[in-house]
Scaffold this active site. Structure first.
Site, PDB file in Angstrom:
ATOM      1  N   HIS A  32       1.914   8.985   1.527  1.00 20.40           N
ATOM      2  CA  HIS A  32       0.473   8.862   1.743  1.00 20.40           C
ATOM      3  C   HIS A  32      -0.214  10.215   1.908  1.00 20.40           C
ATOM      4  CE1 HIS A  32      -0.351   4.521   1.955  1.00 20.40           C
ATOM      5  NE2 HIS A  32       0.895   4.414   2.379  1.00 20.40           N
ATOM      6  N   GLU A  47       7.832  -3.249   0.591  1.00 22.27           N
ATOM      7  CA  GLU A  47       6.475  -3.539   1.075  1.00 22.27           C
ATOM      8  C   GLU A  47       5.626  -4.058  -0.075  1.00 22.27           C
ATOM      9  OE1 GLU A  47       6.529   0.052   4.446  1.00 22.27           O
ATOM     10  OE2 GLU A  47       5.204   0.206   2.702  1.00 22.27           O
TER      11      GLU A  47
END
Length: 205
Positions: A106, A176
Site C-alpha cells: 500500500h 484477501e
C-alpha cells in the site's frame, strides 16, 4: 490521485479514516494508472453497481498502527512470538518499512482495497473487510462448494469483483478477496514483469 473526484462512478469509503486510525485520510489516494484501471473495472460492472474503494496509498503511520493492532490480537489469541507467529502476521499485514527495495504494497500507491455496492447497498462478500480468517481468501467459496443460496450469492459477488479487476489489469492477493495490485512488486511477481513500476511513496499529495 485522490479518488473522491471520480464519484459517482467510483464510491470512496476510507475505512481507516472512519475507524479513526492515526494518520489516516478522508480520501483514498492511488497512482494515476491505478485510477485509469479502476475506471475500466467500473465500466464492466452491471447497471446500478459501483466500486467502493476502502483503502489505497497508506502512510507508514497507518501501516504501523495496523501492524501493531494485528500483532497484539494474535498475542491475545495465545500466539507466542516465533517464526510461525510472524509468518501469520505478515500474511495479512506487511512489516512497516521505508526500504525502497521492499516497500509494503500500500505504500507504493499501487494497491487498492475495495468492494462493490448495488441498488440495495454493499454486496455480501462473506466476510467484512480486514477479516483475517480462511473465509476471507478469494477462492474460499469456490473450493468450499457452497450449497445454500446465500453462499452462492457470495461466490457470485466475489466473482464479479475479481473478474472486473482482473479484466482491468490488476492482480489479486489470494488471502484477501478485497485486495488488488497494479505496478508494485506483488503485481510484478504474479505477471512476470522484470521489475515493479512503482516503489514506495513516503508522503501523499
Amino acid at each position: 490521485m485522490p479518488l473522491k473526484q471520480y464519484a459517482p462512478v467510483i464510491h470512496v469509503y476510507p475505512a481507516y479514516y472512519h475507524e479513526g486510525l492515526p494518520g489516516s485520510m478522508s480520501d483514498c489516494l492511488v497512482r494515476q494508472s491505478v485510477v485509469e484501471r479502476l475506471l475500466r473495472a467500473a465500466s464492466v460492472l452491471p447497471v446500478d453497481h459501483r466500486l467502493v474503494v476502502l483503502d489505497g496509498w497508506r502512510p507508514l503511520e497507518v501501516q504501523q498502527s495496523l501492524y501493531d493492532r494485528l500483532k497484539n490480537q494474535l498475542l491475545e489469541q495465545g500466539w507466542t512470538e516465533s517464526d510461525a507467529f510472524y509468518e501469520e502476521l505478515h500474511r495479512y499485514v506487511a512489516r512497516p518499512t521505508n526500504n525502497p527495495a521492499r516497500p509494503p504494497r500500500h505504500l507504493t500507491g499501487g494497491a487498492v482495497d475495495l468492494t462493490i455496492t448495488g441498488p440495495d447497498g454493499w454486496l455480501d462478500m462473506g466476510t467484512l473487510f480486514d477479516d483475517f480468517s480462511e473465509r476471507a481468501s478469494t477462492r474460499f467459496f469456490e473450493l468450499y462448494e457452497p450449497a445454500e443460496n446465500y453462499e452462492l450469492r457470495i461466490r457470485d459477488n466475489r466473482r464479479m469483483l475479481y473478474h472486473a479487476m482482473i479484466h482491468a489489469g490488476f492482480t489479486n492477493y489470494s488471502d484477501e478477496w478485497w485486495h488488488f495490485d497494479f505496478g508494485n512488486q506483488a503485481w510484478a511477481v504474479v505477471t512476470g514483469a522484470p521489475i515493479a513500476d512503482y516503489g514506495g511513496i513516503l508522503h501523499g499529495t
